[in-house]
Design an enzyme around this catalytic site. Sequence first.
Site, PDB file in Angstrom:
ATOM      1  N   THR A  15       0.718  -1.306   0.253  1.00  0.00           N
ATOM      2  CA  THR A  15       0.262   0.242  -0.346  1.00  0.00           C
ATOM      3  C   THR A  15       0.982   1.314   0.132  1.00  0.00           C
ATOM      4  O   THR A  15       0.543   2.279  -0.604  1.00  0.00           O
ATOM      5  CB  THR A  15      -0.713   0.108   1.459  1.00  0.00           C
ATOM      6  OG1 THR A  15      -1.639  -1.039   1.553  1.00  0.00           O
ATOM      7  CG2 THR A  15      -1.645   1.363   1.670  1.00  0.00           C
ATOM      8  N   SER A  59       1.024  -7.085  -0.984  1.00  0.00           N
ATOM      9  CA  SER A  59       1.418  -8.424   0.236  1.00  0.00           C
ATOM     10  C   SER A  59       0.117  -9.338   0.284  1.00  0.00           C
ATOM     11  O   SER A  59       0.585 -10.916   0.333  1.00  0.00           O
ATOM     12  CB  SER A  59       1.600  -8.196   0.897  1.00  0.00           C
ATOM     13  OG  SER A  59       0.627  -7.364   2.195  1.00  0.00           O
ATOM     14  N   ASP A  92      -0.380  -6.842   5.117  1.00  0.00           N
ATOM     15  CA  ASP A  92      -1.603  -8.089   5.071  1.00  0.00           C
ATOM     16  C   ASP A  92      -0.619  -8.971   5.488  1.00  0.00           C
ATOM     17  O   ASP A  92      -1.445  -9.728   6.308  1.00  0.00           O
ATOM     18  CB  ASP A  92      -2.597  -8.303   2.924  1.00  0.00           C
ATOM     19  CG  ASP A  92      -3.693  -7.794   3.197  1.00  0.00           C
ATOM     20  OD1 ASP A  92      -3.826  -6.788   4.071  1.00  0.00           O
ATOM     21  OD2 ASP A  92      -4.610  -7.566   1.993  1.00  0.00           O
ATOM     22  N   GLN A 263      -4.714 -21.088  19.526  1.00  0.00           N
ATOM     23  CA  GLN A 263      -5.954 -21.053  19.338  1.00  0.00           C
ATOM     24  C   GLN A 263      -5.740 -19.136  19.323  1.00  0.00           C
ATOM     25  O   GLN A 263      -6.348 -18.487  18.840  1.00  0.00           O
ATOM     26  CB  GLN A 263      -6.989 -20.936  18.532  1.00  0.00           C
ATOM     27  CG  GLN A 263      -6.586 -22.470  17.586  1.00  0.00           C
ATOM     28  CD  GLN A 263      -7.919 -23.077  17.670  1.00  0.00           C
ATOM     29  OE1 GLN A 263      -9.139 -22.432  18.269  1.00  0.00           O
ATOM     30  NE2 GLN A 263      -8.111 -24.247  16.902  1.00  0.00           N
ATOM     31  N   CYS A 264      -5.121 -19.237  20.501  1.00  0.00           N
ATOM     32  CA  CYS A 264      -5.627 -18.072  21.325  1.00  0.00           C
ATOM     33  C   CYS A 264      -4.553 -17.103  21.159  1.00  0.00           C
ATOM     34  O   CYS A 264      -3.128 -16.992  21.532  1.00  0.00           O
ATOM     35  CB  CYS A 264      -5.650 -18.602  22.895  1.00  0.00           C
ATOM     36  SG  CYS A 264      -6.686 -19.667  23.949  1.00  0.00           S
TER      37      CYS A 264
END
Length: 327
Positions: A15, A59, A92, A263-264
Site C-alpha cells: 500500500t 502483499s 496484509d 489458537q488463543c
Amino acid sequence: MNAVKNLFVLYTGGTIGMLQTPEGLAPASGFEARMREQLDSQGTVLNWHFQELLPLIDSANMRQANWLAMRDAIVEAVARGHDGVLLLHGTDTLAYSAAALSFLLLGLPVPVLLTGAMLPAGAEGSDAWPNLNGAIAALQQGVQPGVHLYFNGRLLHGARVSKLRSDAFDAFTVLPRQRQGERAESIPASLDYRQPRKPVNLAVQPLFPGLQAGHVQALLDSGVRGLLLECYGSGTGPSDDAELLTVLKEAHARGVVLAAISQCPQGHVEFGIYAAGSQLAAAGLVSAGGMTREAALGKLFALLGAGLDQAEVERWFGLDLCGERVE
C-alpha cells in the site's frame, strides 16, 4: 549497536507505494523518486541505495519465493557493504514476512527494519511518510542486528509481532505471551543467514469442532512436509478421535514435522496440563510454546528449507533462536 551510515532500501510493493487504477489501488514503480523528494524535504542526510524487488506485489500475493528473493537481495546488499536494511512491504502479510526473515537471516550482523502503510503515500492523512521517516530515524540512531518491524512509532520484534487490526494505524503489536524455555547456545552453520534455502510444502490447520480425520488426511496427502496445527487453549485437541490421532501418528512416522500452536491470541502450548494435550504430543506433535502462528510457520519454513531432517527440525524448533520463544 551502531548508527546506520549506508542504508539498503528494498521495495517490494504494498500500500505504501500504490497508485489508483480503474480496478483499485495497485503496486506501482517510481517510489524511489517520491521517497527521495520526501527525505530531501525533511533534510535527511543519509547514504542510501534503492532497489525494487520485481515484480512488485500486493502483499496478499506473498509466497515463499518472495521470501527467498528478499533474503537473497538482503544478503547480497550486506555483502556489498550496506550496514542496515529498510524493507518496504504491504501490511496484509507483513508480520509473516518479518517472522520468516527473522529465521532466514539468523546471524546477520546488521539490522533489518520492515515497514509499510495503511494508506498510500500522498493520500490525505496517510501514515506512509511517518512510518518511513520514523524507521529511518531509528536506524540512524542505532538498532540492534536482527529483524524488526517499525510501525506507528513503535519498533517491534520481528518474530513476535502480529497484525490485529485492518483499518487503523496501530495495526501491529506484540501481545503478551508466555515466552520461556531454552535458548540455543549458538546458531549452527546450517541455519546461518548465508545458508541458501529452498521452498517447502507447508500447511496450517486450525482445529475446530467437527474436524474430520479425512480433512487432515487429504491435507497430508498433498505432500505436506510440515503441518502446523492450531490447537485449543494450551495445546488440546479431540483426544477421543482415534482415527485423527492415527492419521497424525502415521504422518509423523513417515517424516512429516507436526507442530502445535495455541489458537488463543495470548496463548501458549503446554501439553502436560490436559490429557487431551498429552495425546497430541504422543502422536508426534512438538510444542511451539508461546510462538505466534507467523513465527511458527516462518521457523518451520527456514528449518525444513535448510534441508534438516525431521529430528533436527524438531530439535531446533524447540529451542529459542532469536527471541521467538524466550523473552
